[in-house]
Design a protein around this motif. Structure first.
Motif, PDB file in Angstrom:
ATOM      1  N   MET A  28      28.914 145.545  43.928  1.00  0.00           N
ATOM      2  CA  MET A  28      29.049 144.379  43.047  1.00  0.00           C
ATOM      3  C   MET A  28      28.879 143.078  43.819  1.00  0.00           C
ATOM      4  SD  MET A  28      29.305 145.164  39.912  1.00  0.00           S
ATOM      5  CE  MET A  28      29.864 143.599  39.248  1.00  0.00           C
ATOM      6  N   ARG A  29      29.438 143.004  45.011  1.00  0.00           N
ATOM      7  CA  ARG A  29      29.303 141.782  45.824  1.00  0.00           C
ATOM      8  C   ARG A  29      27.834 141.542  46.154  1.00  0.00           C
ATOM      9  NH1 ARG A  29      29.685 141.636  51.280  1.00  0.00           N
ATOM     10  NH2 ARG A  29      30.930 143.533  51.313  1.00  0.00           N
ATOM     11  N   PHE A  30      27.121 142.597  46.516  1.00  0.00           N
ATOM     12  CA  PHE A  30      25.703 142.473  46.843  1.00  0.00           C
ATOM     13  C   PHE A  30      24.891 142.033  45.621  1.00  0.00           C
ATOM     14  CE2 PHE A  30      21.487 144.523  46.885  1.00  0.00           C
ATOM     15  CZ  PHE A  30      20.913 143.790  47.909  1.00  0.00           C
ATOM     16  N   LEU A  31      25.080 142.697  44.490  1.00  0.00           N
ATOM     17  CA  LEU A  31      24.304 142.344  43.299  1.00  0.00           C
ATOM     18  C   LEU A  31      24.682 140.961  42.773  1.00  0.00           C
ATOM     19  CD1 LEU A  31      24.162 145.791  41.462  1.00  0.00           C
ATOM     20  CD2 LEU A  31      22.334 144.641  42.755  1.00  0.00           C
ATOM     21  N   ALA A  32      25.958 140.589  42.882  1.00  0.00           N
ATOM     22  CA  ALA A  32      26.385 139.257  42.437  1.00  0.00           C
ATOM     23  C   ALA A  32      25.772 138.171  43.308  1.00  0.00           C
ATOM     24  CB  ALA A  32      27.907 139.152  42.462  1.00  0.00           C
ATOM     25  N   ALA A  33      25.489 138.490  44.559  1.00  0.00           N
ATOM     26  CA  ALA A  33      24.846 137.525  45.452  1.00  0.00           C
ATOM     27  C   ALA A  33      23.353 137.376  45.149  1.00  0.00           C
ATOM     28  CB  ALA A  33      25.035 137.943  46.913  1.00  0.00           C
ATOM     29  N   HIS A  34      22.816 138.304  44.360  1.00  0.00           N
ATOM     30  CA  HIS A  34      21.389 138.294  43.995  1.00  0.00           C
ATOM     31  C   HIS A  34      21.221 138.522  42.492  1.00  0.00           C
ATOM     32  CE1 HIS A  34      21.696 139.670  48.206  1.00  0.00           C
ATOM     33  NE2 HIS A  34      20.665 138.876  48.383  1.00  0.00           N
ATOM     34  N   VAL A  83      31.250 140.523  34.058  1.00  0.00           N
ATOM     35  CA  VAL A  83      30.305 140.314  35.163  1.00  0.00           C
ATOM     36  C   VAL A  83      30.228 138.837  35.509  1.00  0.00           C
ATOM     37  CG1 VAL A  83      27.898 140.551  35.881  1.00  0.00           C
ATOM     38  CG2 VAL A  83      28.984 142.359  34.552  1.00  0.00           C
ATOM     39  N   ALA A  84      30.196 137.989  34.506  1.00  0.00           N
ATOM     40  CA  ALA A  84      30.156 136.545  34.758  1.00  0.00           C
ATOM     41  C   ALA A  84      31.409 136.103  35.504  1.00  0.00           C
ATOM     42  CB  ALA A  84      30.019 135.783  33.442  1.00  0.00           C
ATOM     43  N   ALA A  85      32.556 136.639  35.120  1.00  0.00           N
ATOM     44  CA  ALA A  85      33.801 136.294  35.806  1.00  0.00           C
ATOM     45  C   ALA A  85      33.764 136.779  37.247  1.00  0.00           C
ATOM     46  CB  ALA A  85      34.988 136.903  35.070  1.00  0.00           C
ATOM     47  N   TYR A  86      33.277 137.990  37.461  1.00  0.00           N
ATOM     48  CA  TYR A  86      33.181 138.535  38.815  1.00  0.00           C
ATOM     49  C   TYR A  86      32.242 137.680  39.669  1.00  0.00           C
ATOM     50  CZ  TYR A  86      32.503 141.685  42.703  1.00  0.00           C
ATOM     51  OH  TYR A  86      32.449 142.218  43.960  1.00  0.00           O
ATOM     52  N   ILE A  89      33.863 134.436  40.694  1.00  0.00           N
ATOM     53  CA  ILE A  89      34.833 134.607  41.772  1.00  0.00           C
ATOM     54  C   ILE A  89      34.122 134.782  43.105  1.00  0.00           C
ATOM     55  CG2 ILE A  89      36.541 136.224  42.714  1.00  0.00           C
ATOM     56  CD1 ILE A  89      37.450 136.663  39.776  1.00  0.00           C
ATOM     57  N   VAL A  90      33.070 135.582  43.119  1.00  0.00           N
ATOM     58  CA  VAL A  90      32.315 135.801  44.361  1.00  0.00           C
ATOM     59  C   VAL A  90      31.729 134.490  44.859  1.00  0.00           C
ATOM     60  CG1 VAL A  90      30.234 136.885  45.315  1.00  0.00           C
ATOM     61  CG2 VAL A  90      31.822 138.228  43.935  1.00  0.00           C
ATOM     62  N   GLU A  91      31.147 133.708  43.959  1.00  0.00           N
ATOM     63  CA  GLU A  91      30.546 132.435  44.351  1.00  0.00           C
ATOM     64  C   GLU A  91      31.603 131.447  44.835  1.00  0.00           C
ATOM     65  OE1 GLU A  91      27.927 129.823  45.551  1.00  0.00           O
ATOM     66  OE2 GLU A  91      27.423 131.830  44.864  1.00  0.00           O
ATOM     67  N   SER A  92      32.744 131.405  44.168  1.00  0.00           N
ATOM     68  CA  SER A  92      33.832 130.523  44.591  1.00  0.00           C
ATOM     69  C   SER A  92      34.344 130.909  45.972  1.00  0.00           C
ATOM     70  CB  SER A  92      34.987 130.572  43.594  1.00  0.00           C
ATOM     71  OG  SER A  92      34.576 130.069  42.352  1.00  0.00           O
ATOM     72  N   THR A  93      34.496 132.195  46.202  1.00  0.00           N
ATOM     73  CA  THR A  93      34.950 132.673  47.508  1.00  0.00           C
ATOM     74  C   THR A  93      33.937 132.322  48.592  1.00  0.00           C
ATOM     75  OG1 THR A  93      36.152 134.477  46.463  1.00  0.00           O
ATOM     76  CG2 THR A  93      35.653 134.723  48.812  1.00  0.00           C
ATOM     77  N   ARG A  94      32.673 132.508  48.295  1.00  0.00           N
ATOM     78  CA  ARG A  94      31.622 132.180  49.265  1.00  0.00           C
ATOM     79  C   ARG A  94      31.652 130.686  49.590  1.00  0.00           C
ATOM     80  NH1 ARG A  94      27.345 133.443  46.615  1.00  0.00           N
ATOM     81  NH2 ARG A  94      27.361 135.627  47.181  1.00  0.00           N
TER      82      ARG A  94
END
Length: 119
Positions: A28-34, A83-86, A89-94
């Motif tokens: 999920m982290r990988f796909l959320a980054a792309h 998915v949008a929420a996830y 969160i990933v983008e905020s953490t990054r």
């Protein structure tokens, strides 16, 4: 994810056993980054270091939950609210890590409350 040799040498085996991140988290982290790309199973496996024997099951379970999509040989991030929420969160953490640096687990542990300490 690699660790520095000092952490390797000074950490207990228990601490190094499990980072808390699951294979599903990695995917999920990988796909959320792309979010604007789709990848083959082997590309996802190589990018996330998920075991070759596990990647198919991980992808299928994430698809069953509606978190990722599958078409032909390609997999992509899903489109639902979860998915949008996830992804948010990933983008905020990054962004926080870019601005303030990544969290140091040893520093956190120094200040953690020990529930077994009867004070």
């Amino acid at each position: 994810m690699p660790i520095d040799i000092e952490t390797f040498e000074s950490s207990s085996e228990d601490r190094l056993q499990h980072s808390g991140e699951t294979n599903a988290d990695r995917v999920m982290r990988f796909l959320a980054a792309h979010p604007d790309q789709a990848f083959t199973q082997s590309e996802i496996r190589d990018a996330t270091d998920v075991n070759a024997g596990s990647i198919s099951v991980v992808l299928s379970r994430l698809e069953d939950r509606g978190l990722i999509r599958h078409k032909g040989n390609y997999w992509a991030l899903g489109e639902g609210d979860e998915v949008a929420a996830y992804a948010s969160i990933v983008e905020s953490t990054r962004a926080a890590n870019d601005r303030f640096g990544e969290e140091d687990m040893d520093e956190w542990l120094e200040h953690a409350v020990d529930d077994e300490d009867p004070e």
